[in-house]
Write a protein that holds these residues in place. Structure first.
Motif, PDB file in Angstrom:
ATOM      1  N   SER A 113       2.222   1.792  -3.380  1.00 15.43           N
ATOM      2  CA  SER A 113       1.323   2.011  -4.402  1.00 15.43           C
ATOM      3  C   SER A 113       1.100   3.805  -4.134  1.00 15.43           C
ATOM      4  O   SER A 113       1.010   4.314  -5.326  1.00 15.43           O
ATOM      5  CB  SER A 113       0.002   1.355  -4.113  1.00 15.43           C
ATOM      6  OG  SER A 113      -1.204   2.099  -4.804  1.00 15.43           O
ATOM      7  N   THR A 114       1.034   4.108  -2.953  1.00 18.03           N
ATOM      8  CA  THR A 114       0.736   5.610  -2.778  1.00 18.03           C
ATOM      9  C   THR A 114       1.910   6.491  -2.982  1.00 18.03           C
ATOM     10  O   THR A 114       1.817   7.599  -3.646  1.00 18.03           O
ATOM     11  CB  THR A 114       0.546   5.795  -0.892  1.00 18.03           C
ATOM     12  OG1 THR A 114      -0.626   4.882  -0.595  1.00 18.03           O
ATOM     13  CG2 THR A 114       0.140   7.158  -0.876  1.00 18.03           C
ATOM     14  N   GLN A 157       4.028   5.902  -5.624  1.00 21.67           N
ATOM     15  CA  GLN A 157       3.944   5.609  -7.174  1.00 21.67           C
ATOM     16  C   GLN A 157       2.759   6.724  -7.571  1.00 21.67           C
ATOM     17  O   GLN A 157       2.807   7.540  -8.492  1.00 21.67           O
ATOM     18  CB  GLN A 157       3.575   4.475  -7.580  1.00 21.67           C
ATOM     19  CG  GLN A 157       4.744   3.580  -7.626  1.00 21.67           C
ATOM     20  CD  GLN A 157       4.598   2.114  -8.090  1.00 21.67           C
ATOM     21  OE1 GLN A 157       3.280   1.915  -8.319  1.00 21.67           O
ATOM     22  NE2 GLN A 157       5.439   1.388  -7.750  1.00 21.67           N
ATOM     23  N   GLU A 158       1.703   6.806  -6.858  1.00 21.06           N
ATOM     24  CA  GLU A 158       0.646   7.871  -7.151  1.00 21.06           C
ATOM     25  C   GLU A 158       0.917   9.330  -6.844  1.00 21.06           C
ATOM     26  O   GLU A 158       0.713  10.145  -7.631  1.00 21.06           O
ATOM     27  CB  GLU A 158      -0.535   7.617  -6.169  1.00 21.06           C
ATOM     28  CG  GLU A 158      -1.449   6.399  -6.353  1.00 21.06           C
ATOM     29  CD  GLU A 158      -2.461   6.082  -5.304  1.00 21.06           C
ATOM     30  OE1 GLU A 158      -2.690   6.782  -4.346  1.00 21.06           O
ATOM     31  OE2 GLU A 158      -2.972   5.130  -5.311  1.00 21.06           O
ATOM     32  N   GLN A 159       1.933   9.493  -5.733  1.00 19.13           N
ATOM     33  CA  GLN A 159       2.353  10.883  -5.625  1.00 19.13           C
ATOM     34  C   GLN A 159       3.353  11.194  -6.575  1.00 19.13           C
ATOM     35  O   GLN A 159       3.448  12.531  -6.986  1.00 19.13           O
ATOM     36  CB  GLN A 159       2.939  10.968  -4.026  1.00 19.13           C
ATOM     37  CG  GLN A 159       1.943  10.738  -2.905  1.00 19.13           C
ATOM     38  CD  GLN A 159       0.712  11.729  -3.259  1.00 19.13           C
ATOM     39  OE1 GLN A 159       0.848  12.814  -3.399  1.00 19.13           O
ATOM     40  NE2 GLN A 159      -0.445  11.047  -3.182  1.00 19.13           N
ATOM     41  N   GLN A 160       4.267  10.453  -7.100  1.00 21.06           N
ATOM     42  CA  GLN A 160       5.087  10.569  -7.987  1.00 21.06           C
ATOM     43  C   GLN A 160       4.612  10.659  -9.491  1.00 21.06           C
ATOM     44  O   GLN A 160       4.953  11.680 -10.097  1.00 21.06           O
ATOM     45  CB  GLN A 160       6.332   9.426  -8.203  1.00 21.06           C
ATOM     46  CG  GLN A 160       7.130   9.220  -6.906  1.00 21.06           C
ATOM     47  CD  GLN A 160       8.051   8.172  -6.761  1.00 21.06           C
ATOM     48  OE1 GLN A 160       7.613   7.009  -7.600  1.00 21.06           O
ATOM     49  NE2 GLN A 160       9.179   8.220  -6.200  1.00 21.06           N
ATOM     50  N   GLU A 161       3.283  10.281  -9.823  1.00 16.59           N
ATOM     51  CA  GLU A 161       2.773  10.418 -10.914  1.00 16.59           C
ATOM     52  C   GLU A 161       1.984  11.872 -10.720  1.00 16.59           C
ATOM     53  O   GLU A 161       1.977  12.716 -11.573  1.00 16.59           O
ATOM     54  CB  GLU A 161       1.647   9.292 -11.255  1.00 16.59           C
ATOM     55  CG  GLU A 161       0.570   9.509 -12.327  1.00 16.59           C
ATOM     56  CD  GLU A 161       1.486   9.520 -13.613  1.00 16.59           C
ATOM     57  OE1 GLU A 161       1.173  10.277 -14.487  1.00 16.59           O
ATOM     58  OE2 GLU A 161       2.474   8.800 -13.713  1.00 16.59           O
ATOM     59  N   LEU A 162       1.697  11.965  -9.571  1.00 13.94           N
ATOM     60  CA  LEU A 162       1.076  13.648  -9.478  1.00 13.94           C
ATOM     61  C   LEU A 162       2.105  14.461  -9.764  1.00 13.94           C
ATOM     62  O   LEU A 162       1.547  15.743 -10.410  1.00 13.94           O
ATOM     63  CB  LEU A 162       0.333  13.427  -7.929  1.00 13.94           C
ATOM     64  CG  LEU A 162      -0.182  14.932  -7.707  1.00 13.94           C
ATOM     65  CD1 LEU A 162      -1.554  15.383  -8.705  1.00 13.94           C
ATOM     66  CD2 LEU A 162      -0.707  14.917  -6.314  1.00 13.94           C
ATOM     67  N   GLU A 203       0.959  -1.325   0.166  1.00 11.72           N
ATOM     68  CA  GLU A 203      -0.101  -0.061   0.228  1.00 11.72           C
ATOM     69  C   GLU A 203       0.678   1.145   0.102  1.00 11.72           C
ATOM     70  O   GLU A 203       0.435   2.353  -0.801  1.00 11.72           O
ATOM     71  CB  GLU A 203      -0.997  -0.009   1.189  1.00 11.72           C
ATOM     72  CG  GLU A 203      -1.944   1.204   1.251  1.00 11.72           C
ATOM     73  CD  GLU A 203      -3.094   1.178   0.305  1.00 11.72           C
ATOM     74  OE1 GLU A 203      -3.587   2.054  -0.272  1.00 11.72           O
ATOM     75  OE2 GLU A 203      -3.131   0.143  -0.294  1.00 11.72           O
ATOM     76  N   ALA A 254       2.024  16.768  -2.702  1.00 10.32           N
ATOM     77  CA  ALA A 254       2.451  15.828  -3.190  1.00 10.32           C
ATOM     78  C   ALA A 254       3.824  15.324  -2.137  1.00 10.32           C
ATOM     79  O   ALA A 254       4.284  14.446  -2.050  1.00 10.32           O
ATOM     80  CB  ALA A 254       2.719  15.628  -4.545  1.00 10.32           C
TER      81      ALA A 254
END
Length: 105
Positions: free
Chosen positions: A19-20, A22-27, A16, A37
């Motif tokens: 995954s979080t 990666q989400e912040q890096q994508e943002l 988890e 972020a």
């Protein structure tokens, strides 16, 4: 409890967290000036024991938003734990000016 924590709970938490991250890096790829972020990445790095990365992420969040009190409090706490009380107080006072006096208390 030891088995469940090592074999079931911890891997789920690690997954988890990754995954979080990666989400912040994508943002950040979409919004490179998003201080929230960087704050999230700093918090996750700190939770993973990656203190140097956490400091850098919190500093970047503050650079992008100097009034970001939560980032200053988190950075100040790390400095206090490290025994760098001068830098901790600097962050505490700056956070207080932005409305968060929790680090001073």
């Amino acid at each position: 409890m030891g088995f469940w924590r090592k074999a079931v709970i911890q891997p789920a938490l690690d997954s988890e967290t990754e995954s979080t991250v990666q989400e912040q890096q994508e943002l950040l790829r979409k919004e490179p000036s998003n201080p929230r972020a960087y704050f999230a990445l700093g918090t996750l790095a700190h939770l993973r024991g990656e203190t140097i990365a956490a400091i850098e992420h919190f500093k970047k969040a503050i650079e992008l938003d100097p009034a970001y009190a939560a980032a200053r409090v988190s950075l100040g706490r790390i400095y206090a734990i490290q025994g760098n009380y001068e830098l901790a107080w600097q962050q505490a006072r700056a956070a207080e000016r932005s409305g968060d006096s929790s680090l001073i208390q």
